[in-house]
Design a protein around this motif. Sequence first.
Motif, PDB file in Angstrom:
ATOM      1  N   ASN A 198       0.842  -1.190   0.000  1.00 45.28           N
ATOM      2  CA  ASN A 198       0.000   0.000   0.000  1.00 45.28           C
ATOM      3  C   ASN A 198       0.884   1.250   0.000  1.00 45.28           C
ATOM      4  OD1 ASN A 198      -1.606   2.234   1.032  1.00 45.28           O
ATOM      5  ND2 ASN A 198      -3.164   0.682   1.375  1.00 45.28           N
ATOM      6  N   VAL A 446      -4.079  -2.729  21.323  1.00 40.24           N
ATOM      7  CA  VAL A 446      -5.055  -2.258  20.344  1.00 40.24           C
ATOM      8  C   VAL A 446      -4.792  -0.803  19.975  1.00 40.24           C
ATOM      9  CG1 VAL A 446      -7.507  -1.839  19.952  1.00 40.24           C
ATOM     10  CG2 VAL A 446      -6.787  -3.936  21.035  1.00 40.24           C
ATOM     11  N   ASP A 487      -3.789  -4.170   3.481  1.00 41.59           N
ATOM     12  CA  ASP A 487      -4.489  -3.416   2.443  1.00 41.59           C
ATOM     13  C   ASP A 487      -3.626  -3.276   1.190  1.00 41.59           C
ATOM     14  OD1 ASP A 487      -6.535  -2.114   1.288  1.00 41.59           O
ATOM     15  OD2 ASP A 487      -6.151  -0.173   2.226  1.00 41.59           O
TER      16      ASP A 487
ATOM     17  N   MET B   1      -3.316  12.425  -0.247  1.00 36.69           N
ATOM     18  CA  MET B   1      -2.429  11.332   0.175  1.00 36.69           C
ATOM     19  C   MET B   1      -3.220  10.031   0.272  1.00 36.69           C
ATOM     20  SD  MET B   1      -0.035  11.281   3.557  1.00 36.69           S
ATOM     21  CE  MET B   1       0.369   9.685   4.222  1.00 36.69           C
ATOM     22  N   SER B   2      -2.595   8.985  -0.181  1.00 40.46           N
ATOM     23  CA  SER B   2      -3.274   7.689  -0.112  1.00 40.46           C
ATOM     24  C   SER B   2      -3.356   7.234   1.339  1.00 40.46           C
ATOM     25  CB  SER B   2      -2.495   6.672  -0.931  1.00 40.46           C
ATOM     26  OG  SER B   2      -1.123   6.775  -0.625  1.00 40.46           O
ATOM     27  N   LYS B   3      -4.289   6.356   1.582  1.00 42.08           N
ATOM     28  CA  LYS B   3      -4.483   5.912   2.966  1.00 42.08           C
ATOM     29  C   LYS B   3      -4.692   4.406   3.001  1.00 42.08           C
ATOM     30  CE  LYS B   3      -5.487   7.751   6.427  1.00 42.08           C
ATOM     31  NZ  LYS B   3      -5.404   8.519   7.607  1.00 42.08           N
ATOM     32  N   VAL B   4      -4.326   3.818   4.106  1.00 42.98           N
ATOM     33  CA  VAL B   4      -4.694   2.421   4.312  1.00 42.98           C
ATOM     34  C   VAL B   4      -6.142   2.449   4.767  1.00 42.98           C
ATOM     35  CG1 VAL B   4      -4.205   0.347   5.595  1.00 42.98           C
ATOM     36  CG2 VAL B   4      -2.348   1.844   4.930  1.00 42.98           C
ATOM     37  N   LYS B   5      -6.949   1.618   4.126  1.00 46.83           N
ATOM     38  CA  LYS B   5      -8.408   1.737   4.223  1.00 46.83           C
ATOM     39  C   LYS B   5      -8.946   1.968   5.629  1.00 46.83           C
ATOM     40  CE  LYS B   5      -9.729  -1.048   0.441  1.00 46.83           C
ATOM     41  NZ  LYS B   5      -9.753  -2.486   0.239  1.00 46.83           N
ATOM     42  N   TYR B   6      -8.541   1.134   6.558  1.00 47.27           N
ATOM     43  CA  TYR B   6      -9.271   1.117   7.814  1.00 47.27           C
ATOM     44  C   TYR B   6      -8.584   1.898   8.929  1.00 47.27           C
ATOM     45  CZ  TYR B   6      -5.790  -2.332   8.807  1.00 47.27           C
ATOM     46  OH  TYR B   6      -4.588  -2.949   8.986  1.00 47.27           O
ATOM     47  N   THR B   7      -7.530   2.651   8.584  1.00 48.89           N
ATOM     48  CA  THR B   7      -6.794   3.277   9.679  1.00 48.89           C
ATOM     49  C   THR B   7      -7.373   4.625  10.096  1.00 48.89           C
ATOM     50  OG1 THR B   7      -5.254   4.078   8.037  1.00 48.89           O
ATOM     51  CG2 THR B   7      -4.569   2.182   9.310  1.00 48.89           C
ATOM     52  N   GLU B  15     -17.589  -4.234  13.147  1.00 46.36           N
ATOM     53  CA  GLU B  15     -17.115  -3.811  14.463  1.00 46.36           C
ATOM     54  C   GLU B  15     -18.266  -3.314  15.326  1.00 46.36           C
ATOM     55  OE1 GLU B  15     -12.613  -2.727  13.066  1.00 46.36           O
ATOM     56  OE2 GLU B  15     -14.146  -1.195  13.004  1.00 46.36           O
ATOM     57  N   TYR B  18     -19.903  -6.369  16.873  1.00 47.91           N
ATOM     58  CA  TYR B  18     -19.196  -6.866  18.054  1.00 47.91           C
ATOM     59  C   TYR B  18     -19.412  -5.943  19.246  1.00 47.91           C
ATOM     60  CZ  TYR B  18     -16.740 -10.116  15.052  1.00 47.91           C
ATOM     61  OH  TYR B  18     -16.434 -11.121  14.189  1.00 47.91           O
ATOM     62  N   SER B 142      -7.518   5.904  21.940  1.00 46.59           N
ATOM     63  CA  SER B 142      -8.436   6.353  20.890  1.00 46.59           C
ATOM     64  C   SER B 142      -9.767   5.622  21.005  1.00 46.59           C
ATOM     65  CB  SER B 142      -7.825   6.121  19.511  1.00 46.59           C
ATOM     66  OG  SER B 142      -8.118   4.827  19.065  1.00 46.59           O
ATOM     67  N   ALA B 145     -10.071   2.413  18.949  1.00 45.32           N
ATOM     68  CA  ALA B 145      -9.411   1.279  19.605  1.00 45.32           C
ATOM     69  C   ALA B 145     -10.313   0.717  20.686  1.00 45.32           C
ATOM     70  CB  ALA B 145      -8.077   1.713  20.192  1.00 45.32           C
ATOM     71  N   ARG B 148     -12.686  -1.403  19.136  1.00 48.95           N
ATOM     72  CA  ARG B 148     -12.096  -2.605  18.538  1.00 48.95           C
ATOM     73  C   ARG B 148     -11.683  -3.642  19.573  1.00 48.95           C
ATOM     74  NH1 ARG B 148      -8.770   0.445  13.777  1.00 48.95           N
ATOM     75  NH2 ARG B 148     -10.521   0.561  12.341  1.00 48.95           N
ATOM     76  N   ILE B 149     -11.498  -3.197  20.811  1.00 46.51           N
ATOM     77  CA  ILE B 149     -11.143  -4.170  21.853  1.00 46.51           C
ATOM     78  C   ILE B 149     -12.220  -5.243  21.954  1.00 46.51           C
ATOM     79  CG2 ILE B 149     -10.776  -4.434  24.332  1.00 46.51           C
ATOM     80  CD1 ILE B 149      -9.671  -1.580  24.298  1.00 46.51           C
ATOM     81  N   SER B 151     -13.761  -6.769  19.693  1.00 45.66           N
ATOM     82  CA  SER B 151     -13.615  -7.911  18.799  1.00 45.66           C
ATOM     83  C   SER B 151     -12.509  -8.844  19.286  1.00 45.66           C
ATOM     84  CB  SER B 151     -13.357  -7.452  17.371  1.00 45.66           C
ATOM     85  OG  SER B 151     -12.283  -6.570  17.331  1.00 45.66           O
TER      86      SER B 151
END
Lengths: 498, 366
Positions: A198, A446, A487, B1-7, B15, B18, B142, B145, B148-149, B151
């Motif tokens: 990516n 996390v 990704d 700027m490109s991004k990593v999808k889920y960040t 999510e 859960y 955050s 986060a 997400r804990i 899951s």
Amino acid sequence: MKKEVNSQIDHSPLLSNSLSSNLEGIQTTLGPTPDLKMLQYEIRNTSLTILYMADLVDSDKLQNILKSIKYIRYAPPVESSLFEQMYSDIYLTAQTAKVTKMNDVINHLLNGKTIILMDSINEGFSVDTYGGKVRAIEEPQTESLIRGPKVSFTEEIGVNIAMIRKQITDENLKIETFVIGERGKKKVALLYIGDVINPAIVEEARHRLQHISIDAPIDSGIIEQSIEDNFLSPFPQFISTERPDKVALSLLQGRLAIIPDQTANALIAPISILDTVQAPEDYYERWHIGSLLRMLRAFAVFISLFLPSFYIALVSFHQGLIPSRLAFSIAASREGVPFPAFVEALMMAITMELLREAGLRLPKPIGQTIGIVGGIVIGEAAVQAGIVSTVMVIVIAITAIASFTLPVYSMGVTYRILLFSFIFAAGMMGLYGISLAFIVLVVHIVNLTSLGIPYAAPLAPIFINDWKELFLRLPISFIKKRPVFLDTVDEVRSEKEE
Amino acid sequence: MSKVKYTDRSISAKELMYAVASMVIGVGIFNLPRYITTVTNGIDGVISILVMGGIVLGIVWIMGQFVRMFPGKGIYEILLGIIPKPLALPLIIIYGAFFALLAAYEIRAIAEITKKYLLPNTSSDSLSLLFLLVTLYALFGSRTALIRINSMFLPVVLIVSLLLVVLNIRIMHFDNFYPLLTTDLQGYGSGMINIFFSFTGISIILSYSYLVNEPDKASSAAVKGVFISIIIYTLVFVSCVAVFSNLGTDFLENPTIELGKEIELPGGFFERFESVYFTIWIMTIFNTTSMSIDSSLVVLESLFKKVKKETLIVILSPIIFFVSMVPIGMEGLEAMGTFIGRLSLALIAIVPVPLYIIAKIRGVKS
């Protein structure tokens, strides 16, 4: 691609027309140094000096230059000037560049290049003769393996990159070079497969590498610490490895690698907590073995984190949880031990760490002494003296063995650190303490990122597809996709249908 | 700027699922079987669970629709979009206060149960303070986060719950189910009201509405999340009745935990499964508590936009701690639980329905 980091406006003096004043300039800058070699020649009434640092240059390459000088000396004169003739002649055999500034001359000299200066010309040229004594490629020392390529990185960046190139002969294997360091300027290579990874990850890494400000990156670890996401975390956010095959596998997964010069380790990122249990060999062995070993390592992680604290919690707080027969034998072994289980565990765990550190520091021939001392002192004497119980010895021994099974050394150290916090938690609050400590640990993981990618990635956020390679390693034909959590641009490993 | 999808900071529908599931399954499950058996006979309580579960599924679907109507909007903005400010403001304040109260209850409950099953000699205020501190650590991180804990913990919790049921099969007596269908209608009704407390968590979907990046899937994700909890509740209730009988369940303070006591794990390493079960359950209660406090924070943040989240946490957490210390003994805690249950019934079960109707009538579009 070459990028100069920390480039300042250059005020350095230019080379002058007089050879002697140039040489004087070089000598005053470098000071009296024994390894600066100067060879004087006289060709067609022009004096010529060859400068190089002894032991920084490769003698074969130097010989080539000398040979061509010899040739030019006796060859019939040609139309072009001596400088041009020499330049074009040497240019054929080695990487050659013209230099006009004093600073460049010094820099090139210190980086193992050979400088040729002539009288009455205000420029010289530098020939890449970088070399000197280097270590041969050896078997991996710290990450030994049974099956798989038995090579490990050396300290030479060129050799190391070539090792990766031999594994991945793809035109999209991109290598960017950065120069890092104020006093020890060193090349650092950033490797990735352009159409797999990516681009955001590469951008992030590039950005961080460009903003490093350090004296000299003596080891990969210094670079790692300058670009990591969270310096407070006990978890490493880069994996350092000495195995090219591991780097190649990671590149194919859609990660990037950072290979600094003069260190035998490469850094891999982004990583996740699950890399703790994953070793490249899992892919070399057949899938049953790979899967079982992975599960074993996952189990080992739990043992190395929880076993002593769990034992403390059971013995000091929740005796009711132990079945009566087991309780009797534990009680019998603790008979006469004057310390609470918490202190006992702490003593043993610290002794274990001391042994480990001593074993590492001792020279190999007397290294065995530590084994004997450790075995007798811990295994026998401490128990017989009634300082610790036999069960505690077993518990600590199993914990130590479990922490040795982890393929990533720095992760193993992390778990050893965490072990102590769990021991404290258990000593204070029993199972409740362990549970809370575990929650804190999970919250931390996390929240942690590695190059911006969540550290707990296939677990939280959840990517079911990546679970095929989580604790199991399904047959190769099942894992066609590259890890989703990275990704990647190119999602599928091989598109050929069978 | 490109991004990593889920960040980025958003959460996916999965999510959310859960989060809803682990928010719903909280402290409530410990007492749930007793709440039902006190008012029903035999296994009849299952009907209460299923009917209430069905109603809750409806409510949660409506809540998901709010998210769909107002994508990317917070709960206060949603309310303002439907009703005028003089109505919305008190409602949102009650909502925020309710979650602070719920968190206080959870903190106290975990301390009391820990004291009972794990650490009888430790004072409950130090236990709850420690728990609150751990929660604060998560809150300072955050918000994504924090969600997400769930899951990470939920699969563990589900497996342990299933184990609790499966390992008890040997000692289940299915005669305990009889007599069937002898409860009067009133009994079913109060059973339903009693268990609604265990479904309080559903409104988490509204608290986190502005983070959901797939608003169209919010309803179905939340419904799935609630569905998981209904299954767990039913299984636990049935096994409690099968093991202890209806009357026996009635006498036990925390029947679900007691269920663990009957288990003998093969291998001879542990005797009483209930402590292990409870230890693992602390994780899910942590999830519930942290998200409860976080829901309060979401409300506070929407009311005081200029104040930093950290400041709000520092102000809110001592209040929650002191509130958690108010109830005296187990009886006081029980009363607090009942009060929260009734309040949640009004606030979470009833309020969304008229809101949805108003929104439909006023023709709010997404």
